[in-house]
Design an enzyme around this catalytic site. Structure first.
Site, PDB file in Angstrom:
ATOM      1  N   HIS A   1      34.537  33.685  74.642  1.00 53.12           N
ATOM      2  CA  HIS A   1      34.732  32.065  74.071  1.00 53.12           C
ATOM      3  C   HIS A   1      36.137  32.420  73.540  1.00 53.12           C
ATOM      4  CE1 HIS A   1      34.293  28.753  71.562  1.00 53.12           C
ATOM      5  NE2 HIS A   1      33.193  28.428  72.293  1.00 53.12           N
TER       6      HIS A   1
ATOM      7  N   GLU B   1      36.346  25.764  79.327  1.00 53.87           N
ATOM      8  CA  GLU B   1      36.351  25.025  77.889  1.00 53.87           C
ATOM      9  C   GLU B   1      37.805  24.820  77.704  1.00 53.87           C
ATOM     10  OE1 GLU B   1      32.828  25.698  75.268  1.00 53.87           O
ATOM     11  OE2 GLU B   1      34.027  27.356  75.132  1.00 53.87           O
TER      12      GLU B   1
END
EC number: 5.3.1.1
Length: 248
Positions: free
Chosen positions: A94, A166
């Site tokens: 992430h 993302e």
């Protein structure tokens, strides 16, 4: 036909009691979902959430893990520990892990391989900064990430990987990539997988969009050709909001 997967990344939020409460509220709201439903609580909540989801269609993911089996790695959790708990997925790479904890693509690749060795499906995150987007290097930058992150897998493993695109500039900012921008970048990611593992594998890989996903944006995103789901942040913290996304 790829089955959509929508995962809620709770980040560093919720006590054990709060986490269980959300799951109990969520279960009846998503029981008829046509997609795979995943929640990603903190390490301290994993066991309680796993027990609370028993008998439901909700799967559980960890937000990170180490790639080593055990040893002197204070504060870390191993893939074997997650496997023993019955955890099905793990979020790896992430942007917050990359930025705040200096995670490299090489370390992420080790984690991806370790996850598969323990029957855990990795959700591998990638994405560009606003500066990279505006400089026109988005696809090149993300290709460099993916080519390392998911390198050295068998075809059977590669087709099970979930990739989450993302754009860093859209995480928690309220900004969101247009559905066309998201789909175009996700198609570019799929083409990287084609280069690495062939079209047959790439056609099976599920690629999510993440970045300020809301109930009022999900429908148009999911209508796009290559978006296979969402990795949801803030909007996954309330059962009502998250179910609105899951039941798009």
């Amino acid at each position: 036909m790829r089955k959509a997967i929508i995962a809620g990344n709770w980040k560093m939020n919720k006590t054990v009691d709060e986490a269980v409460k959300v799951v109990e509220e969520l279960k009846p709201l998503v029981k008829d979902a046509t997609c795979d439903v995943v929640v990603c609580p903190t390490f301290v909540c994993l066991d309680a959430v796993k027990k609370a989801t028993a008998g439901s269609n909700i799967k559980v993911a960890a937000q990170n893990m180490h790639f080593e089996e055990s040893g002197a790695f204070t504060g870390e959790v191993s893939p074997g520990m997650l496997e023993a708990m019955g955890i099905e997925y793990v979020v790896l790479g992430h942007s917050e892990r990359r930025e705040y904890f200096n995670e490299t693509d090489e370390a992420i690749n080790k984690k991806v391989k370790a996850a598969f060795a323990h029957n855990i499906t990795p959700i591998v995150c990638c994405g560009e900064t606003l500066e990279q987007r505006e400089s026109g290097v988005t696809n090149n930058f993300i290709a460099c990430q993916i080519k390392v992150d998911i390198a050295g897998l068998t075809k059977e493993q590669a087709e099970k990987v979930v990739i989450a695109y993302e754009p860093i500039w859209a995480i928690g900012t309220g900004k969101t990539a247009t559905k066309e921008q998201a789909n175009e970048t996700i198609l570019a990611i799929r083409n990287v997988v084609v280069e690495m593992y062939g079209k047959e594998v790439a056609d099976k890989v599920r690629i999510q969009y993440g970045g300020s996903v809301k109930p009022n944006t999900i429908t148009e995103q999911m209508a796009m050709s290559d978006i296979d789901g969402a990795l949801v942040g803030g909007a996954s913290l309330k059962a009502e909001d998250f179910s609105g996304i899951v039941n798009y």
